[in-house]
Design an enzyme around this catalytic site. Sequence first.
Site, short mmCIF file in Angstrom:
data_model
loop_
_atom_site.label_atom_id
_atom_site.label_comp_id
_atom_site.label_asym_id
_atom_site.label_seq_id
_atom_site.Cartn_x
_atom_site.Cartn_y
_atom_site.Cartn_z
CD GLU A 35 -2.96 -0.81 -0.12
OE1 GLU A 35 -3.01 0.32 -0.64
OE2 GLU A 35 -3.61 -1.78 -0.55
CE1 TYR A 118 -6.86 3.03 -0.63
CE2 TYR A 118 -4.49 3.23 -0.29
CZ TYR A 118 -5.57 2.55 -0.80
OH TYR A 118 -5.38 1.37 -1.46
CG ASP A 136 -8.15 4.16 -4.72
OD1 ASP A 136 -9.38 4.06 -4.83
OD2 ASP A 136 -7.37 3.67 -5.53
CB CYS A 189 -13.94 3.64 -14.35
SG CYS A 189 -14.86 5.19 -14.23
CB CYS A 196 -17.81 3.52 -21.54
SG CYS A 196 -17.28 5.01 -20.65
CB CYS A 199 -17.91 0.00 -17.93
SG CYS A 199 -18.35 0.41 -16.22
CB CYS A 205 -22.23 4.90 -15.83
SG CYS A 205 -21.06 6.25 -15.56
#
Length: 287
Positions: A35, A118, A136, A189, A196, A199, A205
Amino acid sequence: MADLHSPILSWYAENARDLPWRRPDATPWGILVSEIMLQQTPVVRVLPIWLEWMERWPTPKDLAAQPSGEAVRHWGRLGYPRRALRLHACATAITEEHGGEVPSDHATLLALPGIGEYTAAAVASFAFAGRHAVLDTNVRRVFARAVRAEEYPPTATSAIERRLAESLLPEVGAPTWGVAVMELGALVCTARAPRCADCPIADRCAWRLAGKPPHAGPARKGQTYEGTDRQCRGRLLAVLRNAHGPVPKEALDVVWDDAVQRERALDGLVADGLTEVLDDGTYRLPG
DNA sequence: GAGGCGTGGCA
DNA sequence: TTGCCAAGCCT
């Protein structure tokens, strides 16, 4: 709003990348290290460094036993080397104050150096199955588009975004939900050219249904780099990383022409604890 | 809350 | 070619 969970979770089950810190045998320490390394840094650059770190320092105690300069040296060219310093400080705090075990509690994680909102949520969620909203840049972008019909989220994370993320958090399976939304943002995305057509929630959306209106607010400031102190610091530190002992000042002088800026940058590196000056006037990574 | 902090790849 | 962007944090 139409349900987002099913299609995103199904998509993730089919499309998730096989990343080592996501495997069942990944330790909380390995997840924490990943992370920190992934902050502002793409996966492909993190992978080899993470693997090297895990072999070299499999536990917080192993890293804490080394001088901080070794963390900086083996950070390589990941960027933002203060993260290496903070990871070393993390390892020391975990070793000395938490019995060598990465804390599972969000507030305790948040108190560790280099761990913000985060990262605390990510470690508590991904390493310990805690129920936290991981906000995030990917998640924020997905929600901004899918729910709020905006191309990009605001500069700073807002209370509205937090409330939305928490309201979408499932009672069961929050960690998988979080990583699934992140992955969707990272692979489909995306910021510049969203795919798209691939997606799983394109049919619901809000941003796509509104005709993908371009970002309205003030232009998002890009960061310049050429000629900055940051670039200068990077060059100076690269010299120290690649040397295996103290280097004379002349070795640093040759990598940046502007002496005033060079001295300022060098002073900054010393002040940040990334560089050490020895009594004889030579420089090295912190021993 | 804005600005500083590395580095490299891609549209 | 050159901005933009990448699993942020700290002051």
